[in-house]
Scaffold this motif. Structure first.
Motif, short mmCIF file in Angstrom:
data_model
loop_
_atom_site.label_atom_id
_atom_site.label_comp_id
_atom_site.label_asym_id
_atom_site.label_seq_id
_atom_site.Cartn_x
_atom_site.Cartn_y
_atom_site.Cartn_z
N UNK A 177 0.83 -1.21 0.00
CA UNK A 177 0.00 0.00 0.00
C UNK A 177 0.87 1.26 0.00
N UNK A 178 1.89 1.29 0.85
CA UNK A 178 2.78 2.45 0.93
C UNK A 178 3.45 2.71 -0.42
N UNK A 184 2.75 5.46 -7.31
CA UNK A 184 1.66 5.59 -8.27
C UNK A 184 1.31 4.34 -9.05
N UNK A 185 1.28 3.19 -8.36
CA UNK A 185 0.81 1.99 -9.05
C UNK A 185 -0.41 1.41 -8.33
N UNK A 186 -1.02 0.41 -8.95
CA UNK A 186 -2.24 -0.20 -8.44
C UNK A 186 -1.89 -1.29 -7.42
N UNK A 187 -2.25 -1.08 -6.16
CA UNK A 187 -1.90 -2.01 -5.09
C UNK A 187 -2.55 -3.38 -5.30
N UNK A 188 -3.79 -3.40 -5.72
CA UNK A 188 -4.48 -4.68 -5.92
C UNK A 188 -3.89 -5.46 -7.09
N UNK A 189 -3.45 -4.76 -8.12
CA UNK A 189 -2.82 -5.42 -9.26
C UNK A 189 -1.50 -6.06 -8.83
N UNK A 190 -0.72 -5.35 -8.03
CA UNK A 190 0.54 -5.90 -7.51
C UNK A 190 0.25 -7.12 -6.65
N UNK A 191 -0.72 -6.99 -5.77
CA UNK A 191 -1.08 -8.08 -4.87
C UNK A 191 -1.53 -9.32 -5.64
N UNK A 192 -2.35 -9.11 -6.66
CA UNK A 192 -2.88 -10.23 -7.43
C UNK A 192 -1.77 -11.00 -8.16
N UNK A 193 -0.68 -10.30 -8.50
CA UNK A 193 0.41 -10.93 -9.25
C UNK A 193 1.35 -11.76 -8.37
#
Length: 278
Positions: A177-178, A184-193
């Motif tokens: 999240x931080x 400036x990126x999508x936290x959920x997209x990072x998490x999903x990957x």
């Protein structure tokens, strides 16, 4: 999974030792410590720690292995860790995907350049650590505030290291999240990957809001609402995994800390029930 942990963990600080010894909280399944903070202690603290590790499950989260450093691995330190782990029956060990040494030692976690060369360099060192310790370790996605020499995204770099090193992941939800806000990126997209099969356990913690677009990962405050929401999303995407509450300073009374940790258990129960119904 590196080891079968219970669902709820708590980062143990010296200020908490007496509380845990005198009235062990039943809801906490495991505790995490930085081995550097306990390796060289003797006397009363060493005896107290031994008593704790004999009664409870402990894991270790390192601070100074400096996985991305150009300096040689500290083999003497690795041997000390191995002895410590055996002495205290510690099966799970994690470190930061960062570095803190070169020609000297820094008291901060610096970002490894997001490059292909750095992937192979860092993964080679992780494999060497795993060979020395005779166990797979977990590496934590870290918060960072600058990305010198960047040639790829944090996501590409993280996935590259995990695959090349064949290690576990310590998934820090607050750090995602931080970084998402700061860069400036999508936290959920990072998490999903993130690869579900590599998640050993998770961290959740508080941060400081310096500005609307600048968060500082402090571990010195309560977990924010958006981070709780992201933890829910993590369980939705990856299933319920062991999760630990970190608090490094501004530590409240144990009752308050356990109340906050209880929110992890509540979210885990919610998603465990949901997954059973699928």
């Amino acid at each position: 999974m590196a080891v079968q942990l219970g669902n709820l963990g708590l980062g143990l600080r010296r200020e908490m030792v007496d509380d845990v010894l005198n009235a062990p909280p039943k809801q906490v399944d495991f505790y995490e410590v930085a081995p550097e903070n306990w390796l060289k202690f003797g006397g009363k603290l060493a005896k107290q720690f031994q008593a704790l590790t004999q009664q409870h499950t402990f894991i270790c989260h390192g601070l100074s292995l400096s996985l991305g450093s150009p300096a040689p691995l500290d083999r003497e330190f690795l041997s000390q860790l191995k002895t410590f782990f055996n002495q205290h029956n510690i099966a799970t060990y994690s470190e930061h995907l960062s570095y803190c040494s070169g020609e000297g030692h820094m008291y901060d976690l610096m970002p490894i350049p997001f490059t292909e060369e750095a992937i192979y360099h860092t993964a080679k060192r992780i494999r060497a650590v795993q060979e020395h310790l005779e166990r797979r370790i977990a590496v934590e996605n870290v918060s960072y505030y600058a990305a010198p020499g960047q040639e790829m995204s944090e996501l590409e770099f993280t996935l590259g290291v995990l695959a090349e090193a064949d290690c576990y992941l310590l998934l820090d939800v607050n750090n995602i999240y931080v970084n998402a806000i700061n860069h400036g990126y999508d936290a959920e997209q990072f998490l999903a990957a993130m690869p579900s099969e590599r998640i050993a356990y998770g961290h959740i913690a508080g941060h400081y809001v310096e500005a609307e677009d600048l968060l500082v990962d402090t571990h010195g405050a309560e977990v924010s609402s958006p981070v709780w929401d992201l933890l829910e999303k993590a369980y939705e995407l990856h299933g319920v995994f062991p999760t630990l509450l970190e608090r490094d300073f501004n530590i409240p009374p144990m009752a308050e800390l356990l109340a906050e940790a209880g929110q992890i258990s509540a979210i885990q129960a919610k998603y465990a029930k949901r997954l059973e119904q699928v």
